[in-house]
Design a protein around this motif. Sequence first.
Motif, mmCIF file in Angstrom:
data_model
loop_
_atom_site.group_PDB
_atom_site.id
_atom_site.type_symbol
_atom_site.label_atom_id
_atom_site.label_comp_id
_atom_site.label_asym_id
_atom_site.label_seq_id
_atom_site.Cartn_x
_atom_site.Cartn_y
_atom_site.Cartn_z
ATOM 1 N N LYS A 191 36.986 44.710 38.163
ATOM 2 C CA LYS A 191 35.576 45.105 38.056
ATOM 3 C C LYS A 191 35.394 46.574 38.436
ATOM 4 N N ALA A 239 34.225 49.690 35.867
ATOM 5 C CA ALA A 239 33.048 50.503 36.194
ATOM 6 C C ALA A 239 33.347 51.998 36.218
ATOM 7 N N CYS A 242 28.314 56.562 42.187
ATOM 8 C CA CYS A 242 29.688 56.486 42.701
ATOM 9 C C CYS A 242 29.894 57.454 43.862
ATOM 10 N N HIS A 301 30.166 50.929 46.638
ATOM 11 C CA HIS A 301 30.693 51.232 45.305
ATOM 12 C C HIS A 301 32.212 51.147 45.273
#
Length: 368
Positions: A27, A31, A51, A322
């Motif tokens: 994941k 991203a 981020c 994040h």
Amino acid sequence: TTESKQALLDFYGGTPDSEAAVMRGLKWLAAHQQSDGSWLLKDYAKGIAGCDCQGEFEKAVDDSPTAGTAFGVLPFLGAGVTHNRAPKEPPELAAYQKVVERGLIFLAQNQIRGRKKDDKQDGYLGGSMYAHALGTIALCEAYGLSGDERLRINAQLAIKYLLNAQHEEGGGWRYSPGSAGDMSVTGWVFLAIRSAQLTGIDVLKPPLVRAGRFVDSCAAGPPEAKNSRYSYTPNTPEKLSLSAAGLLTRQYLGWKKDEPDLLAGAEYLMQNMPPESGATLGAIYYYYYATQVLHHLEGPHFDLWNHRMREHLIRTQEKSGHKTGSWNPQGTDWGARGGRMYSTAMALLTLQVYYRHLPMYRFVKLGG
């Protein structure tokens, strides 16, 4: 398939927690893919809203979209996801097919196609020999898993470039084509060659014989087991990480399971196991190779190693914000050069050892 992965996880010591860590890692990778399908080693946070994964530590990371994209694609391939298929469970895997497709298109579009028959650049993916070797592994594994013949030519050309780049006399590989080899680059190149062989792409014997000669020249073990440990270049002291890389290369060059120096090398690896506690990823370059060597050998050594390795990777994975699913490159061997993309991909590939490659010494009966 979901069923084959689960059977291998159960048999070799994977757990629901280790697979959950893999899913978190995938994941995170998805991203951080760029709009052109690439992943960046140096600026992986570029254009990614919210981020905050990148820190001061990563300022000197190498700028290599070829290596970054290979590190991005390989863990998805390790999970059984290609551009045209994915295991049925968990359902998130199917959604990653597009991620893999975009990554493979980036690698293919940036591969040089030589116009002349003897063009030494033909098949080159960009970056250092490390980067090209990683890209080659990704293309070969994608071709082997998907069966898509369109990828075969990319994989074949990438292997052709690698074989042309071998040091003629010494038999090894280094940062640039034709340079006298080192065990680190040679280890990665050999993983690419092995990936090609597993897909059915033919690799002629002479380059393999020369590579074996180079590995011989880096043997640095004690007199009673000289080939159980390896050095970076000939006539230098042995290094733990390169001993693991050398042993895996030896396995792929044809060493049998009961080869005395292989068993001595395995004992040496077992004297340097992953820690039982600690918050940093540590020597992931070493762990990546050593885990594969011991997995091929199977048995009590791997069982013990695997318990320590698996729990260490689960424990050190980021669990908040994040960064969730990634691994901090600080405190990692080569973390300052490869950054969070490197540390995350290497940790994931190590967690996928149960099903990414079958142990090579096990007899498997095909057919009914």
